[in-house]
Design a protein around this motif. Structure first.
Motif, short mmCIF file in Angstrom:
data_model
loop_
_atom_site.label_atom_id
_atom_site.label_comp_id
_atom_site.label_asym_id
_atom_site.label_seq_id
_atom_site.Cartn_x
_atom_site.Cartn_y
_atom_site.Cartn_z
N MET A 31 35.67 36.76 28.06
CA MET A 31 35.73 35.69 28.92
C MET A 31 35.33 35.94 30.34
O MET A 31 34.56 34.94 30.66
CB MET A 31 37.22 35.10 28.82
CG MET A 31 37.42 33.75 29.74
SD MET A 31 36.88 32.25 28.76
CE MET A 31 38.32 31.47 28.73
N ALA B 107 45.68 31.11 24.01
CA ALA B 107 44.60 32.19 24.11
C ALA B 107 43.30 32.22 23.04
O ALA B 107 43.70 31.72 22.05
CB ALA B 107 45.37 33.65 23.85
N MET B 108 42.22 32.39 23.48
CA MET B 108 41.05 32.02 22.56
C MET B 108 40.64 33.55 22.25
O MET B 108 40.76 34.49 22.99
CB MET B 108 39.75 31.65 23.17
CG MET B 108 40.16 29.92 23.66
SD MET B 108 38.86 29.02 24.51
CE MET B 108 39.55 29.46 26.21
N THR C 214 40.54 31.26 40.29
CA THR C 214 40.86 32.33 40.90
C THR C 214 42.07 33.08 40.44
O THR C 214 43.25 32.28 40.21
CB THR C 214 40.75 32.54 42.64
OG1 THR C 214 40.88 33.61 43.06
CG2 THR C 214 41.72 31.31 43.19
N ASN C 215 42.04 34.55 40.49
CA ASN C 215 43.63 35.02 40.32
C ASN C 215 44.38 35.03 41.72
O ASN C 215 45.32 35.52 41.70
CB ASN C 215 43.49 36.45 39.84
CG ASN C 215 42.60 37.43 40.65
OD1 ASN C 215 42.34 37.26 41.65
ND2 ASN C 215 41.78 38.21 40.03
N TYR D 240 44.03 39.70 27.69
CA TYR D 240 43.34 39.02 26.80
C TYR D 240 42.01 38.51 27.24
O TYR D 240 41.27 37.79 26.71
CB TYR D 240 44.39 37.52 26.57
CG TYR D 240 44.46 37.04 28.04
CD1 TYR D 240 43.40 36.32 28.93
CD2 TYR D 240 45.99 37.28 28.54
CE1 TYR D 240 43.95 35.65 29.82
CE2 TYR D 240 46.16 36.70 29.83
CZ TYR D 240 45.28 36.13 30.67
OH TYR D 240 45.46 35.65 31.96
N THR E 259 33.50 30.16 39.27
CA THR E 259 34.45 31.20 38.49
C THR E 259 33.78 32.54 38.40
O THR E 259 32.70 32.90 39.08
CB THR E 259 34.84 30.46 37.10
OG1 THR E 259 35.70 31.43 36.55
CG2 THR E 259 33.58 30.30 36.25
N GLY E 260 34.26 33.46 37.37
CA GLY E 260 33.81 34.70 37.11
C GLY E 260 34.27 35.29 35.81
O GLY E 260 34.83 34.57 35.01
N GLY E 261 34.61 36.63 35.97
CA GLY E 261 35.04 37.59 36.90
C GLY E 261 35.92 36.81 37.86
O GLY E 261 36.40 35.71 37.85
N GLU E 262 35.80 37.53 38.98
CA GLU E 262 37.08 36.89 40.25
C GLU E 262 35.98 36.49 41.29
O GLU E 262 35.35 37.19 42.08
CB GLU E 262 37.87 38.07 40.60
CG GLU E 262 38.66 37.63 41.87
CD GLU E 262 39.02 36.17 41.98
OE1 GLU E 262 39.63 36.01 40.72
OE2 GLU E 262 38.88 35.45 42.83
N VAL F 106 48.32 31.59 30.72
CA VAL F 106 47.96 31.66 29.20
C VAL F 106 49.18 32.04 28.51
O VAL F 106 49.89 33.02 28.93
CB VAL F 106 46.78 32.93 29.00
CG1 VAL F 106 46.56 32.97 27.55
CG2 VAL F 106 45.44 32.43 29.69
N SER G 197 45.32 31.33 38.35
CA SER G 197 45.53 31.93 37.13
C SER G 197 46.89 32.91 37.52
O SER G 197 46.74 33.73 38.36
CB SER G 197 44.74 32.84 36.44
OG SER G 197 43.47 31.96 36.13
N1 SAM Z 1 39.52 35.39 37.86
C1 SAM Z 1 39.48 33.99 38.05
C2 SAM Z 1 40.99 33.71 37.31
O1 SAM Z 1 41.53 34.54 37.31
O2 SAM Z 1 41.00 32.41 37.36
C3 SAM Z 1 38.42 33.18 37.03
C4 SAM Z 1 37.92 33.67 35.93
S1 SAM Z 1 39.05 33.89 34.42
C5 SAM Z 1 38.17 34.27 33.10
C6 SAM Z 1 39.36 32.11 34.00
C7 SAM Z 1 40.50 31.65 33.44
O3 SAM Z 1 40.24 31.96 31.67
C8 SAM Z 1 41.98 32.14 33.74
O4 SAM Z 1 42.64 31.12 33.73
C9 SAM Z 1 42.40 32.99 32.46
O5 SAM Z 1 43.45 33.20 32.21
C10 SAM Z 1 41.28 32.38 31.41
N2 SAM Z 1 41.33 33.32 30.36
C11 SAM Z 1 40.40 34.55 30.20
N3 SAM Z 1 40.62 34.97 28.67
C12 SAM Z 1 41.00 34.14 28.20
C13 SAM Z 1 41.44 33.89 26.74
N4 SAM Z 1 40.86 35.10 25.87
N5 SAM Z 1 41.82 32.97 26.38
C14 SAM Z 1 42.06 31.94 27.23
N6 SAM Z 1 42.18 31.63 28.27
C15 SAM Z 1 41.41 33.16 28.84
#
Ligand code: SAM
Length: 328
Positions: A323, A193-194, A100-101, A31, A70-73, A164, A123
């Motif tokens: 994202m 989810a967005m 972070t993941n 996503y 945040t990121g990316g990772e 998510v 996450s």
């Molecule tokens: N890598 C890090 C992580 O995994 O948390 C930070 C970046 S990640 C883009 C940050 C958060 O955005 C995560 O919790 C991820 O699940 C969420 N995320 C990414 N795409 C998304 C979407 N389309 N809708 C909702 N949440 C989303």
């Protein structure tokens, strides 16, 4: 510089900066980003630590004291512990956290804590190996669980676990994830989810109202009396107050009227809204020799143009940014 506040033209006070330190990631959550996406920011365009420090200092002087890396990772950015140390010590930064993941967190948690990081959001969308592999493009479950436990052992607190919720993918696991979080004293946050980028639009969106009702019944949850965190989640808790669940509903019940944040990408683009294209290119200003006053004035002007709300539900409108590029 005198301490000020940043207020947009809708009267919202901006107090929170999401700071993406890399657009690279070791996972490919379906996503978030397409499996074959390689459209990364150029290395030369990444903000240096000195540039990040300068911008964070300016934001902090304008009352933006909460900063989330945040990121990316973010743990993939070389020198991340040094950056955490510098930002944690920056005047006006009152709360420094990291999303972070957690695949790398086991080796970083103690050093991040020692450098001044307050807390982490991890996450994790499933506790089932096959589901994680399928959703994230890699069997990362053990690494993430090890990271979570290392964060707990290092004393990073609170630890929030972001899940998510996806129809037909992990919706059957919401109760077991809550039980896991309650057992380990992690705060569960369920996220809708967005439709960001092609990846987000393809996600099996699940409105959270039904899952919320199920959790309330199963764990006899009550609304939290006090507000937890400075963000959009609405929290519920168990009767003894030891288990907490936050619901983040950007689609079914959006919270734009109280949005208090802006996002800075690794190449220095300031986005005013996740679901709109309004932005300010700060890297060109930084590298073009702008003074602190000029940068602050540009930021104030951009914040004034912060849109009232996202338009994810506008028919035919496709947000192309993933994202992972904006910094979630
Ligand atoms: N890598 C890090 C992580 O995994 O948390 C930070 C970046 S990640 C883009 C940050 C958060 O955005 C995560 O919790 C991820 O699940 C969420 N995320 C990414 N795409 C998304 C979407 N389309 N809708 C909702 N949440 C989303």
């Amino acid at each position: 510089m005198a301490r000020e506040t940043l207020i947009d033209s809708h009267g919202r006070r901006i107090a929170y900066l999401r700071l993406s330190v890399t657009d690279r990631c070791d996972l490919r959550c379906r996503y978030c980003r397409l499996a074959d996406d390689k459209s990364y920011a150029k290395r030369a365009d990444w903000l240096s630590f000195a540039e990040i420090r300068r911008l964070v200092g300016l934001f902090a002087a304008m009352g933006v004291g909460r900063v989330r890396l945040t990121g990316g990772e973010p743990l993939l950015r070389a020198g991340i512990v040094d950056l955490v140390g510098e930002l944690a010590a920056a005047p006006g930064v009152s709360d420094l956290s990291l999303s972070t993941n957690a695949t790398q967190l086991a080796r970083y948690a103690a050093r991040l804590k020692a450098a001044g990081l307050s807390r982490v959001n991890v996450s994790l969308d499933s506790l089932k190996r096959e589901c994680v592999s399928e959703l994230c493009g890699r069997d990362s479950l053990d690494a993430t669980l090890a990271g979570l436990m290392a964060a707990k052992a290092a004393g990073l607190a609170p630890i929030k676990l972001n899940m998510v919720a996806l129809q037909g993918v992990n919706d059957g696991e919401i109760e077991s994830m809550a039980a896991f979080c309650f057992e380990h004293c992690f705060i569960l946050r369920l996220i809708e989810a967005m439709p960001m980028g092609e990846a987000g639009r393809a996600a099996a969106y699940l409105p959270l109202d039904e899952a919320r009702a199920r959790l309330i019944r199963r764990f006899a949850l009550q609304p939290c009396a006090v507000e937890l965190g400075g963000g959009p989640a609405r929290y519920w808790q168990t009767a003894d107050g030891r288990g907490q669940v936050g619901f983040i509903t950007p689609i079914s019940q959006h919270f734009c009227a109280s949005c208090n944040r802006v996002r800075l990408t690794v190449d220095g683009t300031l986005y005013l809204c996740l679901g709109q294209e309004h932005k300010l290119e700060l890297r060109q200003l930084l590298r073009g020799g702008a003074s602190d006053d000029e940068l602050a004035a540009a930021i104030r002007l951009a914040v004034e143009r912060k849109p009232l709300s996202h338009d994810f539900d506008a028919p035919g409108l496709n947000r192309v940014r993933f994202m992972s590029k904006t910094g979630g």
